[in-house]
Design an enzyme around this catalytic site. Structure first.
Site, short mmCIF file in Angstrom:
data_model
loop_
_atom_site.label_atom_id
_atom_site.label_comp_id
_atom_site.label_asym_id
_atom_site.label_seq_id
_atom_site.Cartn_x
_atom_site.Cartn_y
_atom_site.Cartn_z
N ARG A 74 0.68 -11.45 6.27
CA ARG A 74 0.66 -10.17 5.52
C ARG A 74 1.83 -9.32 6.01
O ARG A 74 1.75 -8.67 7.04
CB ARG A 74 -0.64 -9.40 5.79
CG ARG A 74 -1.92 -10.15 5.45
CD ARG A 74 -3.13 -9.24 5.58
NE ARG A 74 -3.25 -8.61 6.89
CZ ARG A 74 -3.89 -9.13 7.93
NH1 ARG A 74 -4.50 -10.29 7.84
NH2 ARG A 74 -3.94 -8.48 9.08
N TYR B 259 12.55 31.29 5.68
CA TYR B 259 11.34 32.01 6.11
C TYR B 259 11.37 32.25 7.62
O TYR B 259 11.61 31.33 8.40
CB TYR B 259 10.10 31.19 5.78
CG TYR B 259 9.80 31.10 4.31
CD1 TYR B 259 9.52 32.23 3.56
CD2 TYR B 259 9.78 29.87 3.67
CE1 TYR B 259 9.23 32.14 2.20
CE2 TYR B 259 9.48 29.75 2.32
CZ TYR B 259 9.21 30.89 1.59
OH TYR B 259 8.92 30.79 0.25
N HIS C 120 -6.94 -8.19 12.05
CA HIS C 120 -5.71 -7.39 12.18
C HIS C 120 -5.49 -7.10 13.66
O HIS C 120 -6.44 -6.76 14.37
CB HIS C 120 -5.88 -6.09 11.38
CG HIS C 120 -4.61 -5.33 11.17
ND1 HIS C 120 -3.46 -5.91 10.69
CD2 HIS C 120 -4.30 -4.03 11.38
CE1 HIS C 120 -2.49 -4.99 10.60
NE2 HIS C 120 -2.99 -3.84 11.02
N LYS D 292 0.85 -1.21 0.00
CA LYS D 292 0.00 0.00 0.00
C LYS D 292 0.88 1.25 0.00
O LYS D 292 2.07 1.18 0.34
CB LYS D 292 -0.92 -0.04 1.22
CG LYS D 292 -0.21 -0.11 2.57
CD LYS D 292 -1.18 -0.49 3.69
CE LYS D 292 -0.47 -0.57 5.02
NZ LYS D 292 -1.32 -1.21 6.06
N CYS E 63 11.60 24.65 3.73
CA CYS E 63 10.65 25.24 2.78
C CYS E 63 9.88 24.12 2.08
O CYS E 63 10.12 22.94 2.33
CB CYS E 63 11.39 26.07 1.74
SG CYS E 63 12.58 27.23 2.42
N MET E 64 8.99 24.49 1.17
CA MET E 64 8.20 23.47 0.47
C MET E 64 9.08 22.59 -0.41
O MET E 64 8.87 21.38 -0.51
CB MET E 64 7.10 24.13 -0.39
CG MET E 64 6.11 23.13 -0.95
SD MET E 64 4.84 23.85 -2.02
CE MET E 64 3.91 24.85 -0.89
N ASP E 65 10.12 23.19 -1.02
CA ASP E 65 10.92 22.46 -2.00
C ASP E 65 12.42 22.48 -1.74
O ASP E 65 13.18 21.95 -2.55
CB ASP E 65 10.67 23.06 -3.40
CG ASP E 65 9.21 23.40 -3.59
OD1 ASP E 65 8.40 22.45 -3.60
OD2 ASP E 65 8.88 24.59 -3.69
N ARG F 260 -11.51 -1.15 14.13
CA ARG F 260 -11.22 -0.36 12.93
C ARG F 260 -12.17 -0.77 11.82
O ARG F 260 -13.11 -0.06 11.52
CB ARG F 260 -9.75 -0.53 12.50
CG ARG F 260 -9.36 0.39 11.35
CD ARG F 260 -7.86 0.41 11.08
NE ARG F 260 -7.37 -0.79 10.42
CZ ARG F 260 -6.11 -0.91 9.96
NH1 ARG F 260 -5.24 0.07 10.11
NH2 ARG F 260 -5.72 -2.02 9.37
C1 LIG Z 1 -0.71 -2.20 6.77
C2 LIG Z 1 -1.30 -3.51 7.08
C3 LIG Z 1 -0.49 -4.66 7.20
C4 LIG Z 1 1.02 -4.60 7.19
O1 LIG Z 1 1.46 -4.06 8.41
P1 LIG Z 1 3.04 -4.01 8.75
O2 LIG Z 1 3.09 -3.63 10.18
O3 LIG Z 1 3.62 -2.97 7.86
O4 LIG Z 1 3.57 -5.36 8.48
C5 LIG Z 1 -1.11 -5.88 7.36
N1 LIG Z 1 -2.45 -5.97 7.43
C6 LIG Z 1 -3.27 -4.90 7.35
C7 LIG Z 1 -4.74 -5.09 7.45
C8 LIG Z 1 -2.73 -3.64 7.19
O5 LIG Z 1 -3.53 -2.58 7.14
#
Ligand SMILES: *Cc1c(COP(=O)(O)O)cnc(C)c1O
Length: 386
Positions: free
Chosen positions: A226, A270, A170, A43, A318-320, A141
């Site tokens: 995961r 700035y 999770h 992600k 700064c921004m950049d 969540r």
């Molecule tokens: C982001 C996420 C993960 C991965 O988490 P890490 O701590 O980066 O391994 C796994 N499962 C779900 C549902 C997540 O949102």
């Protein structure tokens, strides 16, 4: 170390070490038992590292599935030619069910309204939509409440356009050893899976472990893990250090685009929040700013590396662009052996000779976690794969 030159159009870049990514992925693959699948979480453009090249490297090192946060992230991967299974880690709005079917993306599901809309879209396309049932076991969540899981499945299972490819939860505290809340979540998840099976329902792949869970809790790898942040060489918490060897994958560097010896008393940036205190201090400019992920709250707090030496960032970011100070005569922390020159490489994250600035160091200064630091640098900087 071979020096990366950087992009031709801007002296600022993120370096992504794919060999380190491959070694990290293999290290996780070795933690998993033979029958356990590895789903790599990519992600936010692979936590800022660039999803497509990372996915190819991960797959070559044993990953079989991938996960993203949004439908657009999933569609972008399909359009880039990624054909392996992709899970969307939340339930998107029902308005996108056709997109999911068209691109063969598996959403997380926890409401019957969404599930049935998905089933309809699949059926009218002559397909079967695969989804993963999300169960809330205590993080509050997303997911179906565990007491309602069997009922939800019974409400939607008649639909010929739907197939449950997975059941997952999770953890909120997988990084805390011997944690009561973790044990509670795991028990609730086990009970939910048993209840589903007891009702004659196919759960698909059962999975719950994120990075800290995968490292610290091999007892609940189930059918798949995961893995996210660890792949990028970052530890999710202090508790996982020493359990697995990981190499940071991302470095952030730029080059000096201007350097001068300002007059004593001159202000920088700035608000002129830093003033030149002595003679013989250089102030150099690097073209990286908060729009590149360098948080403005780091202003006057962070160091950068030049020629293996720490120098203090000065003035408001700064921004950049940002500025840093160089005291060649060696006052306190600014102690380079030679004056800084136009074009010198500056390291914000990563190693330079024997010195290193980690994402954790920057996260500490920002009061956040390494995850946010690397995601932020993924925003605009060009990525260079080494
Ligand atoms: C982001 C996420 C993960 C991965 O988490 P890490 O701590 O980066 O391994 C796994 N499962 C779900 C549902 C997540 O949102």
């Amino acid at each position: 170390m071979e020096r990366v030159q950087g992009p031709e159009s801007r002296w600022a870049w993120v370096e992504v070490n794919l060999a380190a990514l491959r070694r990290n992925t293999s290290a996780f693959r070795r933690l998993l038992g033979r029958g356990v699948e590895m789903m790599c979480v990519v992600k936010a453009d692979a936590y800022g590292h660039g999803a497509v090249p990372c996915i190819k490297t991960m797959h070559a090192a044993g990953a079989s599935q991938f996960a993203v946060a949004t439908v657009r992230e999933g569609v972008a991967l399909r359009e880039a030619g990624i054909e392996w299974p992709i899970l969307i880690l939340s339930e998107p709005p029902a308005t996108c069910v056709q997109t999911l079917v068209e691109h063969d993306l598996m959403p997380a599901v926890y409401t019957s309204e969404f599930a049935l809309a998905l089933g309809e879209a699949a059926a009218s396309a002559g397909r079967v939509a695969r989804y993963h049932l999300a169960v809330d076991t205590g993080m509050t969540r997303i997911g179906v409440r565990r007491a309602d899981a069997v009922e939800l499945r019974r409400t939607i299972d008649f639909h010929r356009g739907l197939e449950c490819a997975g059941t997952f939860t999770h953890f909120a505290t997988a990084d805390v050893p011997d944690d009561w809340d973790f044990a509670l979540q795991l028990n609730r998840f086990r009970e939910t899976v048993e209840a589903l099976r007891g009702a004659g329902l196919d759960t698909g792949l059962v999975h719950c472990d994120n990075t800290p869970g995968t490292i610290l809790h091999p007892e609940c790898h189930f059918d798949m893990c995961r893995v996210g942040v660890g792949l990028y060489g970052l530890h999710p918490a202090d508790t996982t250090h020493g359990c697995i060897d990981l190499e940071p994958v991302m470095s952030v560097r730029g080059r000096v685009v201007r350097v001068i010896y300002p007059n004593v008393g001159d202000g920088v940036g700035y608000g002129l929040t830093w003033r030149v205190p002595r003679r013989n201090i250089q102030v150099a400019t690097v073209p990286i700013g908060y729009a590149d992920g360098l948080a403005r709250e780091l202003s006057n707090q962070m160091d950068v590396l030049v020629g293996g030496v720490r120098c203090r960032q000065v003035g408001n970011i700064c921004m950049d662009q940002f500025m840093f100070a160089v005291d060649v005569n060696g006052a306190r922390s600014y102690r380079p052996t030679r004056p800084v020159e136009y074009g010198d490489v500056v390291t914000l994250i990563g190693a330079d000779d024997d010195e290193r600035i980690t994402a954790e160091e920057m996260a500490g200064l920002r009061n956040t976690i390494n995850y946010e630091v690397v995601c932020d640098f993924g925003m605009r900087l060009e990525k260079i794969y080494t």
